[in-house]
Motif scaffolding. Sequence first.
Motif, PDB file in Angstrom:
ATOM      1  N   GLU A 194      61.380  80.028  42.481  1.00 48.07           N
ATOM      2  CA  GLU A 194      62.510  80.933  42.255  1.00 48.07           C
ATOM      3  C   GLU A 194      62.587  81.447  40.821  1.00 48.07           C
ATOM      4  O   GLU A 194      63.230  82.453  40.548  1.00 48.07           O
ATOM      5  N   ARG A 195      61.904  80.796  39.878  1.00 47.18           N
ATOM      6  CA  ARG A 195      61.876  81.251  38.480  1.00 47.18           C
ATOM      7  C   ARG A 195      60.577  81.974  38.139  1.00 47.18           C
ATOM      8  O   ARG A 195      60.287  82.208  36.976  1.00 47.18           O
ATOM      9  N   HIS A 196      59.800  82.314  39.178  1.00 49.67           N
ATOM     10  CA  HIS A 196      58.497  82.979  39.025  1.00 49.67           C
ATOM     11  C   HIS A 196      57.488  82.110  38.280  1.00 49.67           C
ATOM     12  O   HIS A 196      56.637  82.621  37.566  1.00 49.67           O
ATOM     13  N   ILE A 197      57.577  80.807  38.467  1.00 50.11           N
ATOM     14  CA  ILE A 197      56.580  79.881  37.934  1.00 50.11           C
ATOM     15  C   ILE A 197      55.598  79.584  39.057  1.00 50.11           C
ATOM     16  O   ILE A 197      55.994  79.277  40.186  1.00 50.11           O
ATOM     17  N   PHE A 198      54.303  79.706  38.756  1.00 54.73           N
ATOM     18  CA  PHE A 198      53.261  79.516  39.751  1.00 54.73           C
ATOM     19  C   PHE A 198      53.096  78.031  40.065  1.00 54.73           C
ATOM     20  O   PHE A 198      52.959  77.209  39.167  1.00 54.73           O
ATOM     21  N   ARG A 199      53.106  77.705  41.345  1.00 51.32           N
ATOM     22  CA  ARG A 199      52.935  76.338  41.832  1.00 51.32           C
ATOM     23  C   ARG A 199      51.692  76.290  42.707  1.00 51.32           C
ATOM     24  O   ARG A 199      51.659  76.877  43.787  1.00 51.32           O
ATOM     25  N   GLN A 200      50.672  75.606  42.239  1.00 52.22           N
ATOM     26  CA  GLN A 200      49.412  75.525  42.977  1.00 52.22           C
ATOM     27  C   GLN A 200      49.532  74.517  44.118  1.00 52.22           C
ATOM     28  O   GLN A 200      50.077  73.433  43.951  1.00 52.22           O
ATOM     29  N   MET A 201      49.022  74.897  45.286  1.00 57.78           N
ATOM     30  CA  MET A 201      48.944  73.960  46.404  1.00 57.78           C
ATOM     31  C   MET A 201      47.793  73.001  46.146  1.00 57.78           C
ATOM     32  O   MET A 201      46.734  73.409  45.688  1.00 57.78           O
ATOM     33  N   GLU A 202      48.017  71.745  46.457  1.00 57.28           N
ATOM     34  CA  GLU A 202      46.982  70.738  46.278  1.00 57.28           C
ATOM     35  C   GLU A 202      46.691  70.073  47.609  1.00 57.28           C
ATOM     36  O   GLU A 202      47.480  70.153  48.545  1.00 57.28           O
ATOM     37  N   ASN A 203      45.552  69.415  47.668  1.00 52.72           N
ATOM     38  CA  ASN A 203      45.129  68.687  48.868  1.00 52.72           C
ATOM     39  C   ASN A 203      45.085  69.589  50.100  1.00 52.72           C
ATOM     40  O   ASN A 203      45.597  69.237  51.161  1.00 52.72           O
ATOM     41  N   ILE A 204      44.506  70.764  49.936  1.00 49.77           N
ATOM     42  CA  ILE A 204      44.349  71.663  51.074  1.00 49.77           C
ATOM     43  C   ILE A 204      42.904  71.604  51.550  1.00 49.77           C
ATOM     44  O   ILE A 204      41.996  71.308  50.771  1.00 49.77           O
ATOM     45  N   PRO A 205      42.676  71.880  52.837  1.00 50.13           N
ATOM     46  CA  PRO A 205      41.326  71.720  53.396  1.00 50.13           C
ATOM     47  C   PRO A 205      40.328  72.801  52.986  1.00 50.13           C
ATOM     48  O   PRO A 205      39.133  72.610  53.143  1.00 50.13           O
ATOM     49  N   ILE A 206      40.807  73.921  52.470  1.00 50.72           N
ATOM     50  CA  ILE A 206      39.908  74.999  52.055  1.00 50.72           C
ATOM     51  C   ILE A 206      40.043  75.175  50.548  1.00 50.72           C
ATOM     52  O   ILE A 206      41.142  75.269  50.017  1.00 50.72           O
ATOM     53  N   HIS A 207      38.918  75.218  49.867  1.00 52.58           N
ATOM     54  CA  HIS A 207      38.942  75.314  48.416  1.00 52.58           C
ATOM     55  C   HIS A 207      37.828  76.209  47.881  1.00 52.58           C
ATOM     56  O   HIS A 207      37.463  76.135  46.713  1.00 52.58           O
ATOM     57  N   ASN A 208      37.285  77.088  48.746  1.00 52.49           N
ATOM     58  CA  ASN A 208      36.182  77.945  48.327  1.00 52.49           C
ATOM     59  C   ASN A 208      36.230  79.245  49.119  1.00 52.49           C
ATOM     60  O   ASN A 208      36.499  79.236  50.313  1.00 52.49           O
ATOM     61  N   SER A 209      35.986  80.346  48.458  1.00 48.23           N
ATOM     62  CA  SER A 209      35.926  81.668  49.086  1.00 48.23           C
ATOM     63  C   SER A 209      37.178  81.974  49.914  1.00 48.23           C
ATOM     64  O   SER A 209      37.101  82.456  51.037  1.00 48.23           O
ATOM     65  N   ILE A 210      38.351  81.689  49.338  1.00 46.33           N
ATOM     66  CA  ILE A 210      39.617  81.946  50.020  1.00 46.33           C
ATOM     67  C   ILE A 210      39.878  83.448  49.984  1.00 46.33           C
ATOM     68  O   ILE A 210      39.958  84.042  48.913  1.00 46.33           O
ATOM     69  N   ASP A 211      39.977  84.051  51.149  1.00 46.46           N
ATOM     70  CA  ASP A 211      40.133  85.496  51.227  1.00 46.46           C
ATOM     71  C   ASP A 211      41.572  85.943  51.460  1.00 46.46           C
ATOM     72  O   ASP A 211      42.007  86.943  50.922  1.00 46.46           O
ATOM     73  N   MET A 212      42.303  85.214  52.312  1.00 47.99           N
ATOM     74  CA  MET A 212      43.672  85.627  52.605  1.00 47.99           C
ATOM     75  C   MET A 212      44.433  84.494  53.258  1.00 47.99           C
ATOM     76  O   MET A 212      43.856  83.460  53.582  1.00 47.99           O
TER      77      MET A 212
END
Length: 195
Positions: free
Chosen positions: A100-118
Motif C-alpha cells: 500500500e506504500r508502493h514498496i516492492f515485496r518479493q515473493m519467496e519460495n515459489i516453484p518458478i524462478h527462471n524465464s518468468i514471462d507473465m
Amino acid sequence: VYGCTKSGLIFSLFNGEIGSVYLGHNLGFGGVTTLFADPNAEGKVYIGTDSEYLYDGSVGNNASKCEKISVEPADNLYWITYECGRIWVTCENVVGYLDERHIFRQMENIPIHNSIDMMTSDYQGNLWLASSRQGIAKVVTNNFQNITALAGLKDATVNAVCLRDNLIYVGTDSGLKIIDSGKKVIENDLTKYLD
C-alpha cells in the motif's frame, strides 16, 4: 488503450486511432519494457523499464514528474498486472507486488524462478505464473507460519508442542526448545536439562 513497443515507444489509442507516441528515453525513463494502465486512476500508467525502477504517472509526463519505485532485485521488467487487489511485477527471475506504500515485496519460495514471462490470478485468488523454460505453476497462500524458522532454530523433527503462559514449548529429537511471543528462543535450566 495504452501500449509500448519492443523499441521502447509508449503510445495511446483512442477510438481505434493513434493518439500520442513518446519515446521512453526522451521522457527520461530509459528503455521502456512494459506498460500497464493503472486500474484505479484514469490516464495513469505503470511504466516498466530495463532498470530496477518502475514508474507511476500520466502518459506523456517526464520521468521526473512520475513516482519512481524501486523494484530491486527485479530489473528489466517483463510484466505488470493487477491481481488480487495488488500491482504485481515480474522479470526474468523475480516476482513481487507493491504494498500500500508502493514498496516492492518479493515473493519467496515459489516453484518458478527462471524465464518468468507473465502471471494472472483465478477466481479463488490463486496466482498462476508462466515461464518459457519451467512451464506453469499455481501459487497459493500459505496460512501457516514456520515458528521454529522464524525463531532461527535449525530444522528438526518436532514431536510435541505445548502453549503455556504465552510460551511455546517444542519437543524435538534434539531436545526441548522454548519460544516466546516475540519469536525469540529462551534458554533456561529446563532446556539445558532436556537438551
